[in-house]
Design a protein around this motif. Structure first.
Motif, short mmCIF file in Angstrom:
data_model
loop_
_atom_site.label_atom_id
_atom_site.label_comp_id
_atom_site.label_asym_id
_atom_site.label_seq_id
_atom_site.Cartn_x
_atom_site.Cartn_y
_atom_site.Cartn_z
N ASP A 1 26.72 -42.87 -32.17
CA ASP A 1 26.09 -44.16 -32.42
C ASP A 1 26.93 -45.32 -31.91
OD1 ASP A 1 23.88 -45.61 -33.32
OD2 ASP A 1 24.78 -46.02 -35.28
N ASN B 1 30.55 -41.72 -22.84
CA ASN B 1 29.24 -41.64 -23.48
C ASN B 1 29.44 -41.64 -25.00
OD1 ASN B 1 26.63 -41.28 -24.29
ND2 ASN B 1 26.25 -39.46 -23.06
N ARG C 1 27.02 -42.45 -27.24
CA ARG C 1 25.74 -42.37 -27.95
C ARG C 1 25.72 -41.29 -29.03
NH1 ARG C 1 21.84 -42.27 -22.78
NH2 ARG C 1 23.44 -40.75 -22.22
N GLN D 1 27.90 -48.37 -29.36
CA GLN D 1 27.04 -49.36 -28.73
C GLN D 1 27.37 -49.61 -27.26
OE1 GLN D 1 24.35 -50.51 -30.53
NE2 GLN D 1 25.19 -48.93 -31.90
N ASN E 1 21.75 -44.57 -18.28
CA ASN E 1 21.27 -45.73 -19.01
C ASN E 1 19.75 -45.84 -19.00
OD1 ASN E 1 23.65 -47.72 -19.87
ND2 ASN E 1 24.25 -46.68 -17.98
#
Length: 522
Positions: A288, A283, A285, A290, A487
């Motif tokens: 940031d 993960n 995220r 992608q 997701n």
């Protein structure tokens, strides 16, 4: 302090032999100051020992009460669950059984007709008006009607697929359109129903026997064993997709690893043994990244360290993990690098503070909270920005916490729960420190702990796996469903689409079916 009354006539009731002897000596205290001082020293040592024992037992009692009374468990029909999980395992094992040879008798189970009150959606598959062999006109001889029980969210429908048998008026050839591919050959369930059963069991934690009872209220007779067969065959069909998610997870420069126990039936002795579900999560995220997130689950019959080593063979990135020694085989030269978990460190102090009200534990929690305050600020920033903020705001707090813990340790008893918590923290903090210099790392392993939570909730409902193959079917289902959820994809809609296409999908294009490539608008 509560006073304890002790009967000196019965030394085995509440006092040790040393205490009994000392209490008897109190009847005739010596006049010699040296002997009197020795008695006081011995008594003080015994009191200190008992105080440590009381502190330890209070800590253990608090933990036991929290585990026992912190959440309630419901009484389940264990016979139904046993059969259910065994049948899923059998179905998964027989999913690749080849078709029967020509002339070999087929076993045709008796099926009850689908209820008349269900909505019918009809589809006609015709070979056309002209003979494909000679071009002559076709005339209708009859037709075959196949009924497929489908589930549309909120209701059942029956898909009626008409396939007229057409005869050529010129060459008398008989033509009929083939059935479209189906997830289970010669099976009655449509892809939407299979997806609904999977999501209900592994996302909503409804055992199949409960689902059977729910469907019965709608007038649908779906036996538990029938659905167990569907789950086993569906997960076997979807296994290449779960493998593709596993490959994607292992491509990340950092991942999160954890495991949780689950019971597995042990054949022959009518008991269960403790197996494990391992979770590996990618993960990116928070910094940031992608790449789409993914959760990959694996099932093993025990907790040997060889399993994570095999799962992550050739992986050379960073692995967030707890202090379980079984993960140690992952780390070393030309291997993965370890990142420890601050949440585990904090949890030790929380346990001590809640059970004993320790001021030192409370202060440790307060200092750790400052580190999490910085993490809240850096979340969503790029790795370089995260490193700058952590070096400026988190590193001084981290360094000070480590020095402060070293200073507190000599002030307390080395055998106390607080001392154990401090020693654990000091042993794990050097392996937590890399997060300060690498913006793509996290302060804790909570990402993976959230990933194993659905397994923990589920095992309270369906309780155990029927066999090793059944456990693998479970791991496949969790991989697909939890990755879809990560997701932001509806797992039921996505699995419905996948199950309608995967039987004829080329294996070298399996990535096209991954949840982050799914669009609900198509």
């Amino acid at each position: 302090m509560r006073r304890i009354s002790v009967d000196l006539e019965f030394p085995d009731q509440g006092v040790s032999d040393i205490e009994y002897a000392m209490l008897n000596d109190l009847k005739s205290l010596p006049d010699d100051p040296v002997k009197l001082q020795g008695m006081v020293t011995l008594l003080a040592t015994e009191v200190k020992s008992q105080a440590l024992m009381i502190e330890k037992l209070q800590h253990q009692l608090h933990g036991a009460n929290r585990h026992r009374f912190g959440s309630t468990s419901e009484t389940l029909d264990q016979l139904q669950l046993s059969l259910e999980n065994e049948e899923i395992a059998v179905a998964a094992e027989t999913a690749d059984t080849p078709e029967l040879e020509v002339g070999e008798p087929k076993k045709k189970p008796k099926r009850k007709p689908l209820p008349d009150h269900l909505e019918r959606k009809e589809q006609v598959l015709s070979p056309g008006d002209d003979c494909s062999k000679c071009g002559g006109d076709l005339k209708k001889l009859g037709e075959d009607v196949t009924e497929e029980l489908e589930y549309v969210p909120g209701r059942f429908i029956v898909n009626r697929i008409f396939r007229p048998r057409m005869a050529c008026s010129c060459c008398e050839a008989v033509l009929q359109a083939p059935l479209p591919s189906r997830p289970i050959e010669r099976g009655r369930p449509g892809p939407g129903l299979l997806a609904h059963v999977l999501v209900s069991k592994y996302a909503d934690h409804l055992p199949l026997y409960r689902q059977s009872q729910i469907y019965a209220r709608e007038g649908i007779d779906l036996d538990r064993s029938t659905m167990a067969d569907w789950v086993g065959k569906s997960t076997a069909l979807l296994e290449p997709l779960a493998d593709a998610i596993g490959k994607h997870v292992r491509k990340g420069q950092a991942l999160f690893a954890d495991d949780t126990p689950i019971k597995m039936l042990a054949p022959g002795n009518k008991r269960t043994k403790t197996a494990r579900i391992w979770a590996y999560v990618r993960n990116e995220r928070p910094w940031d990244g992608q790449a789409p997130p993914g959760a990959w689950y694996q099932f093993t019959i025990d907790r040997k360290g060889e399993h994570p080593v095999r799962h992550l063979s050739d992986y050379q990135g960073w692995v967030h993990a707890d202090g379980y020694a079984g993960f140690n085989g992952l780390f070393g030269k030309d291997k993965a690098a370890e990142v420890a978990c601050m949440a585990h460190i904090r949890r030790k102090f929380v346990d001590v503070q809640q059970s004993q009200g320790s001021a030192i534990a409370e202060e440790a929690i307060r200092r750790i909270a400052k580190l999490y305050g910085v993490e809240k600020e850096v979340r969503g920033h790029c790795p370089d920005d995260r490193v700058l903020l952590r070096q400026k705001k988190a590193k001084p707090v981290f360094d000070d916490l480590e020095q402060w813990l070293h200073a507190q340790l000599p002030k307390i008893s080395g055998k106390s729960p607080l001392a154990k918590a401090i020693r654990y923290a000091l042993s794990r903090m050097p392996k937590t420190r890399p997060y300060l210099d690498n913006g793509f790392l996290e302060l804790d392993n909570n990402t993976c702990e959230r990933a194993v939570k659905p397994v923990a909730i589920g095992r309270k409902n369906w309780m155990f796996a029927g066999s090793e193959r059944g456990g693998k079917a479970m791991a496949i289902a969790f991989t697909l469903i939890e990755t879809a959820k990560l997701n932001g994809v509806d797992p039921q809609a996505w699995l419905t689409d996948v199950l309608s296409r995967i039987a004829e999908h080329k294996i070298n294009r399996i990535d096209e079916l991954l949840p982050w490539n799914y669009s609900a608008d198509k």
